[in-house]
Design a protein around this motif. Sequence first.
Motif: not given
Length: 216
Positions: A109-134
């Motif tokens: 966040r201090t380097e104005y690149s927090e979006e990299n971590m947020l994107f990585w975490l969002a991808c991890e959450e997506l890979k754990a999802e089994a419901n196709q609609h979700v």
Amino acid sequence: MPTPHEAEKQNTGPEEADRPPSMSSHDAAPPAAPSRNPCCLCWCCCCSCSWNQERRRAWQASRESKLQPLPSCEVCATPSPEEVQSWAQSFDKLMRSPAGRSVFRAFLRTEYSEENMLFWLACEELKAEANQHVVDEKARLIYEDYVSILSPKEVSLDSRVREGINKKMQEPSAHTFDDAQLQIYTLMHRDSYPRFLSSPTYRALLLQGSSQSSEA
């Protein structure tokens, strides 16, 4: 018999007589605005139709609760001195530690690149999802937040990866962003991680751990 003035008008060719007066650069008509299709059904926000604008506002209202699974620093357990020291051994150990991710995210966040971590975490959450609609919903939210060129949190991806994502988004899956996630992970590893290890934030944690060990 025609007068000289009438003769001059008769000698004017039909093309010149029908030609409209020339326009100066100041009088030139502006280019026509591109037409917009108010019934566009694309999800990638490549147009500016009202349907996309309304959906974009709805996504923005819900994305904070859906795409930021990282717990706050207050919720994370205080890492032991040994755990803090292990973060310098490898980037993998840092990213496997919830407290490590939290501290590293604060540094990004201090380097104005927090979006990299947020994107990585969002991808991890997506890979754990089994419901196709979700999966469909989350994949589109991730695209809107981190891949779309319209997003202020767009991550840096090369053209090959972007093209692959655009094709996969026709039928999203839990692994639609795997290549992009790896590219951002590598970027954080090579670019941000070395600076994190030499940052005052990490050094302070090391000193704090050393003082705790000496007191024990």
